[in-house]
Motif scaffolding. Structure first.
Motif, PDB file in Angstrom:
ATOM      1  N   MET A  83      29.998   1.217 -36.164  1.00 58.32           N
ATOM      2  CA  MET A  83      30.581   0.455 -35.070  1.00 58.32           C
ATOM      3  C   MET A  83      31.429   1.379 -34.211  1.00 58.32           C
ATOM      4  SD  MET A  83      31.629  -3.055 -37.053  1.00 58.32           S
ATOM      5  CE  MET A  83      32.950  -2.275 -37.987  1.00 58.32           C
ATOM      6  N   ASN A  84      31.075   1.502 -32.947  1.00 64.67           N
ATOM      7  CA  ASN A  84      31.791   2.362 -32.008  1.00 64.67           C
ATOM      8  C   ASN A  84      32.419   1.530 -30.900  1.00 64.67           C
ATOM      9  OD1 ASN A  84      30.871   4.649 -33.439  1.00 64.67           O
ATOM     10  ND2 ASN A  84      28.997   4.712 -32.203  1.00 64.67           N
ATOM     11  N   ASN A  85      33.390   2.136 -30.238  1.00 60.90           N
ATOM     12  CA  ASN A  85      34.051   1.500 -29.101  1.00 60.90           C
ATOM     13  C   ASN A  85      34.520   0.080 -29.448  1.00 60.90           C
ATOM     14  OD1 ASN A  85      35.046   1.347 -26.493  1.00 60.90           O
ATOM     15  ND2 ASN A  85      33.101   0.649 -25.623  1.00 60.90           N
ATOM     16  N   LEU A  86      35.219  -0.018 -30.548  1.00 64.26           N
ATOM     17  CA  LEU A  86      35.664  -1.329 -31.032  1.00 64.26           C
ATOM     18  C   LEU A  86      36.746  -1.915 -30.133  1.00 64.26           C
ATOM     19  CD1 LEU A  86      35.674  -0.422 -34.805  1.00 64.26           C
ATOM     20  CD2 LEU A  86      34.346  -2.272 -33.780  1.00 64.26           C
ATOM     21  N   THR A  87      36.742  -3.231 -30.047  1.00 60.68           N
ATOM     22  CA  THR A  87      37.752  -3.957 -29.278  1.00 60.68           C
ATOM     23  C   THR A  87      38.415  -4.980 -30.201  1.00 60.68           C
ATOM     24  OG1 THR A  87      36.426  -5.830 -28.567  1.00 60.68           O
ATOM     25  CG2 THR A  87      36.169  -3.790 -27.312  1.00 60.68           C
ATOM     26  N   PRO A  88      39.562  -5.514 -29.788  1.00 58.69           N
ATOM     27  CA  PRO A  88      40.219  -6.550 -30.622  1.00 58.69           C
ATOM     28  C   PRO A  88      39.303  -7.743 -30.904  1.00 58.69           C
ATOM     29  CG  PRO A  88      41.780  -5.680 -29.053  1.00 58.69           C
ATOM     30  CD  PRO A  88      40.457  -5.066 -28.704  1.00 58.69           C
ATOM     31  N   ASP A  89      38.367  -8.024 -30.013  1.00 59.08           N
ATOM     32  CA  ASP A  89      37.429  -9.131 -30.242  1.00 59.08           C
ATOM     33  C   ASP A  89      36.502  -8.882 -31.432  1.00 59.08           C
ATOM     34  OD1 ASP A  89      36.932  -9.966 -26.712  1.00 59.08           O
ATOM     35  OD2 ASP A  89      38.463 -10.597 -28.158  1.00 59.08           O
ATOM     36  N   ARG A 132      26.700  -0.612 -28.949  1.00 58.69           N
ATOM     37  CA  ARG A 132      27.934  -0.155 -29.615  1.00 58.69           C
ATOM     38  C   ARG A 132      27.755   0.002 -31.123  1.00 58.69           C
ATOM     39  NH1 ARG A 132      32.598  -3.259 -29.576  1.00 58.69           N
ATOM     40  NH2 ARG A 132      31.365  -5.167 -29.677  1.00 58.69           N
ATOM     41  N   PHE A 133      26.957  -0.860 -31.706  1.00 60.53           N
ATOM     42  CA  PHE A 133      26.762  -0.863 -33.152  1.00 60.53           C
ATOM     43  C   PHE A 133      25.361  -0.379 -33.488  1.00 60.53           C
ATOM     44  CE2 PHE A 133      29.821  -4.717 -33.942  1.00 60.53           C
ATOM     45  CZ  PHE A 133      30.838  -4.016 -33.319  1.00 60.53           C
ATOM     46  N   THR A 134      25.247   0.289 -34.639  1.00 57.44           N
ATOM     47  CA  THR A 134      23.944   0.748 -35.115  1.00 57.44           C
ATOM     48  C   THR A 134      23.800   0.416 -36.590  1.00 57.44           C
ATOM     49  OG1 THR A 134      23.951   2.590 -33.544  1.00 57.44           O
ATOM     50  CG2 THR A 134      22.390   2.699 -35.368  1.00 57.44           C
ATOM     51  N   ILE A 135      22.726  -0.273 -36.919  1.00 55.62           N
ATOM     52  CA  ILE A 135      22.440  -0.611 -38.313  1.00 55.62           C
ATOM     53  C   ILE A 135      21.407   0.371 -38.843  1.00 55.62           C
ATOM     54  CG2 ILE A 135      20.649  -2.300 -37.720  1.00 55.62           C
ATOM     55  CD1 ILE A 135      21.628  -3.963 -40.145  1.00 55.62           C
ATOM     56  N   SER A 136      21.596   0.771 -40.096  1.00 58.47           N
ATOM     57  CA  SER A 136      20.656   1.704 -40.710  1.00 58.47           C
ATOM     58  C   SER A 136      20.596   1.421 -42.208  1.00 58.47           C
ATOM     59  CB  SER A 136      21.077   3.146 -40.456  1.00 58.47           C
ATOM     60  OG  SER A 136      22.354   3.408 -41.014  1.00 58.47           O
ATOM     61  N   SER A 137      19.557   1.950 -42.838  1.00 53.40           N
ATOM     62  CA  SER A 137      19.412   1.754 -44.273  1.00 53.40           C
ATOM     63  C   SER A 137      18.608   2.887 -44.877  1.00 53.40           C
ATOM     64  CB  SER A 137      18.711   0.421 -44.565  1.00 53.40           C
ATOM     65  OG  SER A 137      17.331   0.514 -44.287  1.00 53.40           O
ATOM     66  N   ASN A 138      18.679   2.999 -46.191  1.00 57.57           N
ATOM     67  CA  ASN A 138      17.756   3.894 -46.869  1.00 57.57           C
ATOM     68  C   ASN A 138      16.415   3.173 -46.994  1.00 57.57           C
ATOM     69  OD1 ASN A 138      18.428   1.983 -48.767  1.00 57.57           O
ATOM     70  ND2 ASN A 138      18.877   3.429 -50.400  1.00 57.57           N
ATOM     71  N   GLY A 179      32.587  -9.742 -48.381  1.00 62.55           N
ATOM     72  CA  GLY A 179      33.175  -9.485 -47.075  1.00 62.55           C
ATOM     73  C   GLY A 179      34.178  -8.345 -47.079  1.00 62.55           C
ATOM     74  N   THR A 180      34.313  -7.716 -45.923  1.00 66.60           N
ATOM     75  CA  THR A 180      35.297  -6.657 -45.741  1.00 66.60           C
ATOM     76  C   THR A 180      35.994  -6.875 -44.392  1.00 66.60           C
ATOM     77  OG1 THR A 180      35.669  -4.254 -45.769  1.00 66.60           O
ATOM     78  CG2 THR A 180      33.632  -5.024 -44.725  1.00 66.60           C
ATOM     79  N   GLN A 181      37.302  -6.768 -44.394  1.00 59.31           N
ATOM     80  CA  GLN A 181      38.081  -7.062 -43.198  1.00 59.31           C
ATOM     81  C   GLN A 181      38.069  -5.887 -42.233  1.00 59.31           C
ATOM     82  OE1 GLN A 181      39.987  -9.961 -42.300  1.00 59.31           O
ATOM     83  NE2 GLN A 181      40.116  -8.870 -40.335  1.00 59.31           N
ATOM     84  N   VAL A 182      37.802  -6.183 -40.986  1.00 60.67           N
ATOM     85  CA  VAL A 182      37.918  -5.207 -39.900  1.00 60.67           C
ATOM     86  C   VAL A 182      38.954  -5.738 -38.918  1.00 60.67           C
ATOM     87  CG1 VAL A 182      36.753  -4.137 -37.931  1.00 60.67           C
ATOM     88  CG2 VAL A 182      35.573  -4.338 -40.124  1.00 60.67           C
ATOM     89  N   THR A 183      39.964  -4.940 -38.662  1.00 59.36           N
ATOM     90  CA  THR A 183      41.015  -5.325 -37.725  1.00 59.36           C
ATOM     91  C   THR A 183      41.132  -4.258 -36.656  1.00 59.36           C
ATOM     92  OG1 THR A 183      42.235  -6.471 -39.474  1.00 59.36           O
ATOM     93  CG2 THR A 183      43.438  -5.961 -37.451  1.00 59.36           C
ATOM     94  N   VAL A 184      41.016  -4.678 -35.413  1.00 57.23           N
ATOM     95  CA  VAL A 184      41.103  -3.755 -34.291  1.00 57.23           C
ATOM     96  C   VAL A 184      42.362  -4.088 -33.493  1.00 57.23           C
ATOM     97  CG1 VAL A 184      39.934  -2.786 -32.284  1.00 57.23           C
ATOM     98  CG2 VAL A 184      38.591  -3.680 -34.198  1.00 57.23           C
ATOM     99  N   GLY A 189      34.324  -0.133 -46.442  1.00 53.37           N
ATOM    100  CA  GLY A 189      34.489   0.583 -45.175  1.00 53.37           C
ATOM    101  C   GLY A 189      35.329  -0.123 -44.136  1.00 53.37           C
ATOM    102  N   GLY A 190      35.759  -1.331 -44.409  1.00 57.85           N
ATOM    103  CA  GLY A 190      36.602  -2.021 -43.439  1.00 57.85           C
ATOM    104  C   GLY A 190      37.981  -1.403 -43.371  1.00 57.85           C
ATOM    105  N   GLY A 191      38.758  -1.864 -42.414  1.00 56.71           N
ATOM    106  CA  GLY A 191      40.114  -1.342 -42.272  1.00 56.71           C
ATOM    107  C   GLY A 191      40.693  -1.637 -40.919  1.00 56.71           C
ATOM    108  N   LEU A 192      41.764  -0.933 -40.613  1.00 57.76           N
ATOM    109  CA  LEU A 192      42.481  -1.101 -39.351  1.00 57.76           C
ATOM    110  C   LEU A 192      42.158   0.086 -38.441  1.00 57.76           C
ATOM    111  CD1 LEU A 192      44.661  -2.480 -37.576  1.00 57.76           C
ATOM    112  CD2 LEU A 192      46.360  -1.123 -38.833  1.00 57.76           C
ATOM    113  N   VAL A 193      41.803  -0.219 -37.219  1.00 52.25           N
ATOM    114  CA  VAL A 193      41.472   0.839 -36.261  1.00 52.25           C
ATOM    115  C   VAL A 193      41.992   0.424 -34.883  1.00 52.25           C
ATOM    116  CG1 VAL A 193      39.208  -0.126 -35.727  1.00 52.25           C
ATOM    117  CG2 VAL A 193      39.600   2.321 -35.434  1.00 52.25           C
ATOM    118  N   GLN A 194      42.319   1.383 -34.063  1.00 45.72           N
ATOM    119  CA  GLN A 194      42.759   1.091 -32.704  1.00 45.72           C
ATOM    120  C   GLN A 194      41.569   0.812 -31.797  1.00 45.72           C
ATOM    121  OE1 GLN A 194      45.243   4.388 -31.469  1.00 45.72           O
ATOM    122  NE2 GLN A 194      47.088   3.291 -32.106  1.00 45.72           N
ATOM    123  N   ALA A 195      41.818   0.062 -30.768  1.00 52.75           N
ATOM    124  CA  ALA A 195      40.768  -0.220 -29.788  1.00 52.75           C
ATOM    125  C   ALA A 195      40.170   1.086 -29.270  1.00 52.75           C
ATOM    126  CB  ALA A 195      41.331  -1.037 -28.637  1.00 52.75           C
ATOM    127  N   GLY A 196      38.861   1.089 -29.161  1.00 54.31           N
ATOM    128  CA  GLY A 196      38.146   2.294 -28.753  1.00 54.31           C
ATOM    129  C   GLY A 196      37.698   3.163 -29.908  1.00 54.31           C
TER     130      GLY A 196
END
Length: 121
Positions: A82-88, A66-72, A114-119, A8-15
């Motif tokens: 993960m919502n409202n992501l920032t470069p940080d 901003r973030f919510t963890i869930s499981s079965n 691991g999975t890369q998340v880039t904002v 599920g990682g990837g590149l996303v714009q801020a916000g």
């Protein structure tokens, strides 16, 4: 053999938003805690959000609201919305579990690859 596989990682714009998923194979393993950590370049790995065996979530301050963890119910799928992501928030995100490895009769800690998340700003 305990295995944790993130996706599920990837590149996303801020916000923007991303949803990470961890598929856990946990034979002969009793979970005490399971969840997500992250490591940004040049920084130490830090906790993002975790679930206790009771189901109680715990969030790092930066993730709260901003973030919510869930499981079965079986905790074989652990998601992180993960919502409202920032470069940080740019980092490699790791799935983690700690508990009792019954096959080895001792406590165990396991990490996914691991999975890369880039904002982008």
């Amino acid at each position: 053999q305990v295995q944790l596989v993130e996706s599920g990682g990837g590149l996303v714009q801020a916000g923007g938003s991303l949803r990470l998923s961890c598929k856990a194979s946990l034979p002969s393993f009793t979970i005490n805690i399971i969840g997500w950590y992250r490591q940004a370049a040049g920084k130490q790995r830090e906790r993002v959000a975790t679930l206790h065996s009771s189901g109680r979530p715990s969030y790092a301050n930066f993730a709260q609201g901003r973030f919510t963890i869930s499981s079965n119910e079986a905790k074989t799928t652990i998601d992180l919305q993960m919502n409202n992501l920032t470069p940080d928030d740019t980092a490699v995100y790791y799935c983690y579990t700690g508990g009792l490895d019954k096959a080895r009769e001792r406590p165990g800690d396991y990490w996914g690859q691991g999975t890369q998340v880039t904002v982008s700003s």
